[in-house]
Design a protein around this motif. Structure first.
Motif, short mmCIF file in Angstrom:
data_model
loop_
_atom_site.label_atom_id
_atom_site.label_comp_id
_atom_site.label_asym_id
_atom_site.label_seq_id
_atom_site.Cartn_x
_atom_site.Cartn_y
_atom_site.Cartn_z
N MET A 1 31.22 -9.99 44.89
CA MET A 1 32.31 -9.02 44.89
C MET A 1 32.89 -8.88 43.49
SD MET A 1 35.51 -8.83 47.55
CE MET A 1 36.84 -9.72 46.75
N LYS A 2 33.30 -7.67 43.17
CA LYS A 2 33.92 -7.44 41.87
C LYS A 2 35.25 -8.18 41.78
CE LYS A 2 32.16 -2.76 41.06
NZ LYS A 2 31.22 -2.96 39.98
N THR A 3 35.72 -8.41 40.56
CA THR A 3 37.04 -9.02 40.39
C THR A 3 37.89 -8.07 39.55
OG1 THR A 3 36.27 -10.22 38.46
CG2 THR A 3 36.23 -11.42 40.55
N ILE A 4 39.19 -8.30 39.57
CA ILE A 4 40.10 -7.47 38.79
C ILE A 4 39.92 -7.79 37.31
CG2 ILE A 4 42.53 -7.00 38.28
CD1 ILE A 4 43.16 -7.68 41.22
N ASN A 5 39.84 -6.74 36.51
CA ASN A 5 39.81 -6.91 35.05
C ASN A 5 41.24 -6.80 34.54
OD1 ASN A 5 36.76 -6.58 34.59
ND2 ASN A 5 37.28 -4.75 35.76
N TYR A 6 41.76 -7.90 33.96
CA TYR A 6 43.12 -7.88 33.41
C TYR A 6 43.07 -7.55 31.93
CZ TYR A 6 44.92 -9.83 37.74
OH TYR A 6 45.27 -10.00 39.05
N LEU A 7 43.86 -6.56 31.52
CA LEU A 7 43.88 -6.16 30.13
C LEU A 7 45.32 -6.12 29.63
CD1 LEU A 7 41.55 -3.02 30.41
CD2 LEU A 7 40.88 -5.27 29.60
N LYS A 8 45.47 -6.30 28.31
CA LYS A 8 46.79 -6.09 27.70
C LYS A 8 46.83 -4.63 27.27
CE LYS A 8 48.29 -10.47 27.29
NZ LYS A 8 48.86 -10.78 28.60
N GLY A 9 47.95 -3.98 27.51
CA GLY A 9 48.03 -2.60 27.05
C GLY A 9 48.77 -1.71 28.00
N ASP A 10 48.57 -0.41 27.81
CA ASP A 10 49.30 0.61 28.53
C ASP A 10 48.39 1.24 29.58
OD1 ASP A 10 50.59 2.90 29.34
OD2 ASP A 10 50.89 3.70 27.32
N ALA A 11 48.80 1.15 30.84
CA ALA A 11 47.98 1.69 31.93
C ALA A 11 47.86 3.22 31.87
CB ALA A 11 48.54 1.26 33.28
N THR A 12 48.74 3.90 31.11
CA THR A 12 48.59 5.35 30.99
C THR A 12 47.55 5.71 29.92
OG1 THR A 12 50.34 5.69 29.35
CG2 THR A 12 50.99 5.80 31.68
N ASN A 13 46.99 4.68 29.30
CA ASN A 13 45.98 4.92 28.27
C ASN A 13 44.76 4.05 28.59
OD1 ASN A 13 44.70 5.68 25.95
ND2 ASN A 13 45.88 4.32 24.63
N PRO A 14 44.03 4.38 29.67
CA PRO A 14 42.95 3.51 30.14
C PRO A 14 41.86 3.31 29.11
CG PRO A 14 43.26 5.40 31.62
CD PRO A 14 44.16 5.60 30.46
N GLN A 15 41.40 2.05 29.02
CA GLN A 15 40.47 1.67 27.95
C GLN A 15 39.02 1.61 28.40
OE1 GLN A 15 42.10 -2.06 26.57
NE2 GLN A 15 44.16 -1.24 26.59
N THR A 16 38.57 2.55 29.21
CA THR A 16 37.17 2.52 29.63
C THR A 16 36.58 3.92 29.53
OG1 THR A 16 37.73 2.96 31.94
CG2 THR A 16 37.54 0.65 31.30
N LYS A 17 35.26 3.99 29.59
CA LYS A 17 34.55 5.28 29.59
C LYS A 17 34.48 5.81 31.02
CE LYS A 17 32.76 5.05 25.22
NZ LYS A 17 34.11 4.86 24.65
N GLY A 18 34.13 7.07 31.15
CA GLY A 18 33.91 7.64 32.48
C GLY A 18 35.20 8.08 33.16
N ASN A 19 35.09 8.45 34.42
CA ASN A 19 36.25 8.93 35.17
C ASN A 19 37.19 7.79 35.52
OD1 ASN A 19 35.32 11.53 35.11
ND2 ASN A 19 34.40 11.48 37.13
N LYS A 20 38.50 8.10 35.47
CA LYS A 20 39.51 7.07 35.69
C LYS A 20 40.60 7.62 36.60
CE LYS A 20 39.39 7.28 31.15
NZ LYS A 20 38.01 7.45 30.72
N ILE A 21 41.05 6.80 37.53
CA ILE A 21 42.20 7.15 38.35
C ILE A 21 43.30 6.13 38.04
CG2 ILE A 21 43.12 7.45 40.69
CD1 ILE A 21 40.20 7.90 41.63
N ILE A 22 44.45 6.62 37.62
CA ILE A 22 45.59 5.75 37.35
C ILE A 22 46.46 5.79 38.60
CG2 ILE A 22 47.65 5.37 35.94
CD1 ILE A 22 46.14 6.92 33.67
N ILE A 23 46.72 4.62 39.17
CA ILE A 23 47.50 4.61 40.40
C ILE A 23 48.87 3.98 40.18
CG2 ILE A 23 45.38 4.49 41.76
CD1 ILE A 23 46.14 1.60 42.49
N HIS A 24 49.83 4.44 40.97
CA HIS A 24 51.16 3.85 40.91
C HIS A 24 51.84 4.10 42.25
CE1 HIS A 24 53.65 7.57 40.35
NE2 HIS A 24 52.42 8.04 40.24
#
Length: 157
Positions: A1-24
């Motif tokens: 199973m996948k695990t959560i990737n924890y990153l430092k930074g701003d969730a409104t500026n996602p740091q990955t390629k491809g399509n992204k969904i920001i949830i809140h």
């Protein structure tokens, strides 16, 4: 199973390629104006406009429902109604509604898989909604991760 990737930074500026969904997490009384939504509104006006329209229409505006708003070619915002009102009640019960959050995330699975999108978020439900990450994390695991959705959680510095 996948695990959560924890990153430092701003969730409104996602740091990955491809399509992204920001949830809140949103409340069920049409209020928008404190917490993470302010960071969203600073970058994009549409999620707030659509949330307010949704609230006014009263259509399916209930705990456990989601609304997805495209804001850039490869970024969508998901407004999730997972909070009842905005302050703890007289018994000290926080606004967060974990069952509603789980419903929202279950609805999000199909959207994320259809868009082939990763999901990005701050520690949802743990700010103004008064939730505990120890409760939220297992919900993310049994919904998104179990269904092979890539998840990134941002801790703002």
């Amino acid at each position: 199973m996948k695990t959560i990737n924890y990153l430092k930074g701003d969730a409104t500026n996602p740091q990955t390629k491809g399509n992204k969904i920001i949830i809140h997490i949103c409340n069920d009384i049409g209020g928008w104006g404190k917490g993470f939504v302010m960071a969203i509104s600073k970058r994009w006006k549409n999620p707030e406009t659509e949330y307010r329209k949704w609230f006014q229409s009263g259509e399916n505006f209930n705990l456990g429902e989601i609304q997805i708003v495209q804001v850039e070619e490869d970024i969508w915002i998901c407004n999730m109604i997972g909070q009842h009102k905005t302050i703890s009640n007289s018994k000290g019960i926080a606004p967060i509604r974990y069952e509603a959050v789980e419903k929202c995330l279950n609805k999000l699975i199909d959207e994320a898989l259809q868009l082939n999108a990763s999901v990005h978020m701050p520690r949802i439900g743990c700010g103004l909604a008064g939730g505990k990450w120890e409760e939220i994390e297992p919900i993310i695991e049994r919904t998104l991760l179990k269904n092979n959705v890539e998840v990134y959680v941002y801790d703002f510095e």
